[in-house]
Write a protein that holds these residues in place. Structure first.
Motif, PDB file in Angstrom:
ATOM      1  N   THR A  78      40.995  44.791  39.813  1.00  0.00           N
ATOM      2  CA  THR A  78      40.153  43.590  39.849  1.00  0.00           C
ATOM      3  C   THR A  78      39.746  43.129  38.455  1.00  0.00           C
ATOM      4  O   THR A  78      39.630  41.927  38.197  1.00  0.00           O
ATOM      5  CB  THR A  78      38.917  43.855  40.723  1.00  0.00           C
ATOM      6  OG1 THR A  78      39.362  44.061  42.077  1.00  0.00           O
ATOM      7  CG2 THR A  78      37.937  42.685  40.677  1.00  0.00           C
ATOM      8  N   HIS A  79      39.558  44.067  37.531  1.00  0.00           N
ATOM      9  CA  HIS A  79      39.153  43.718  36.170  1.00  0.00           C
ATOM     10  C   HIS A  79      40.313  43.787  35.179  1.00  0.00           C
ATOM     11  O   HIS A  79      40.094  43.707  33.968  1.00  0.00           O
ATOM     12  CB  HIS A  79      38.002  44.623  35.714  1.00  0.00           C
ATOM     13  CG  HIS A  79      36.779  44.493  36.577  1.00  0.00           C
ATOM     14  ND1 HIS A  79      36.002  43.350  36.604  1.00  0.00           N
ATOM     15  CD2 HIS A  79      36.222  45.358  37.471  1.00  0.00           C
ATOM     16  CE1 HIS A  79      35.007  43.521  37.462  1.00  0.00           C
ATOM     17  NE2 HIS A  79      35.119  44.723  38.008  1.00  0.00           N
ATOM     18  N   ASP A  92      41.404  35.016  38.647  1.00  0.00           N
ATOM     19  CA  ASP A  92      40.340  35.592  39.481  1.00  0.00           C
ATOM     20  C   ASP A  92      40.893  36.494  40.572  1.00  0.00           C
ATOM     21  O   ASP A  92      40.178  36.853  41.522  1.00  0.00           O
ATOM     22  CB  ASP A  92      39.476  34.490  40.097  1.00  0.00           C
ATOM     23  CG  ASP A  92      40.241  33.609  41.089  1.00  0.00           C
ATOM     24  OD1 ASP A  92      41.501  33.575  41.022  1.00  0.00           O
ATOM     25  OD2 ASP A  92      39.597  32.942  41.925  1.00  0.00           O
ATOM     26  N   ARG A 102      41.753  39.563  42.774  1.00  0.00           N
ATOM     27  CA  ARG A 102      40.880  40.723  42.967  1.00  0.00           C
ATOM     28  C   ARG A 102      41.134  41.364  44.324  1.00  0.00           C
ATOM     29  O   ARG A 102      41.656  40.732  45.240  1.00  0.00           O
ATOM     30  CB  ARG A 102      39.412  40.302  42.874  1.00  0.00           C
ATOM     31  CG  ARG A 102      38.999  39.263  43.928  1.00  0.00           C
ATOM     32  CD  ARG A 102      37.785  38.476  43.506  1.00  0.00           C
ATOM     33  NE  ARG A 102      37.347  37.519  44.524  1.00  0.00           N
ATOM     34  CZ  ARG A 102      37.843  36.293  44.651  1.00  0.00           C
ATOM     35  NH1 ARG A 102      38.814  35.868  43.846  1.00  0.00           N
ATOM     36  NH2 ARG A 102      37.381  35.476  45.589  1.00  0.00           N
ATOM     37  N   LEU A 155      38.501  43.645  46.673  1.00  0.00           N
ATOM     38  CA  LEU A 155      37.155  44.210  46.789  1.00  0.00           C
ATOM     39  C   LEU A 155      36.886  44.797  48.165  1.00  0.00           C
ATOM     40  O   LEU A 155      35.776  45.257  48.436  1.00  0.00           O
ATOM     41  CB  LEU A 155      36.113  43.133  46.473  1.00  0.00           C
ATOM     42  CG  LEU A 155      36.193  42.541  45.056  1.00  0.00           C
ATOM     43  CD1 LEU A 155      35.221  41.367  44.909  1.00  0.00           C
ATOM     44  CD2 LEU A 155      35.898  43.608  44.014  1.00  0.00           C
TER      45      LEU A 155
END
Length: 204
Positions: free
Chosen positions: A81-82, A125, A127, A129
């Protein structure tokens, strides 16, 4: 003894389903399961369109099985995600083989990092989660997730050109089967998602 690699490559959906059912049967308690399904019918909604809470880890995992799932959570929720690729070695072996949804595979962590980073070129963006289902058995894990993002930057078309961004969002269900070694990293990873749905959602 069951050959995990043979099961994945030649056993088809029935063998994979049998593995999943076996793992789940020895895992989550009824109380834990009911907490995830407030509607009371025991069924999950579509995680890609209806947020589903990340469940607790299944009960009765060995220390190693739990560690594999914890590492996988870290992989998706933090590393992927990062786009923190320097930490990918915590979950992937240097010579990892990764099988992609279209049937091709790659060898080596550097190539895998390159492929993952390419997703962020057009969707910064991007990702993951959510892990609606997480199961482990021995040195095998199967985790489902929701990958999402927005097509906001030009996408390389593989021929030297670019596809103009559409600004459309996507959210697709995916599954990852990982085969782990004694060092606590994956030697082999199988990625599954619906490419047709993905391209339709981003307008390509």
């Amino acid at each position: 003894m069951l050959d995990r690699r043979s099961m994945l490559r030649t056993g088809g959906a029935a063998a994979f389903g049998a593995f999943a059912l076996t793992a789940v049967a020895g895992g989550m308690t009824p109380a834990e399961a009911s907490a995830l399904h407030p509607q009371g019918n025991g069924l999950l909604p579509d995680p890609a369109t209806t947020p589903v809470p990340n469940p607790p880890f299944p009960a009765h995992l060995t220390h190693t099985e739990r560690k594999h799932l914890e590492t996988f959570d870290e992989l998706d929720f933090e590393v992927f995600t990062h786009a923190d690729w320097k930490r990918l070695g915590r979950s992937h072996a240097e010579n990892v083989r990764v099988h992609w949804p279209d049937g091709h595979f790659t060898d080596g962590i550097d190539k895998h990092i390159s492929d993952l980073a390419a997703l962020f070129v057009w969707g910064p963006d991007t990702r993951i989660l959510s892990h609606p289902l997480r199961i482990a058995k021995g040195d095998m894990t199967c985790v489902t997730g929701v990958m999402q993002g927005t097509f906001t930057r030009p996408m390389p078309d593989g021929s030297g050109g670019f596809i103009k961004p559409t600004g459309k969002k996507y959210a697709i269900n995916m599954a990852t089967v990982g085969l782990w070694n004694r060092h606590g990293v994956m030697d082999e990873e199988f990625l599954f998602w619906d490419n047709q749905s993905f391209y339709q959602q981003i307008g390509v």
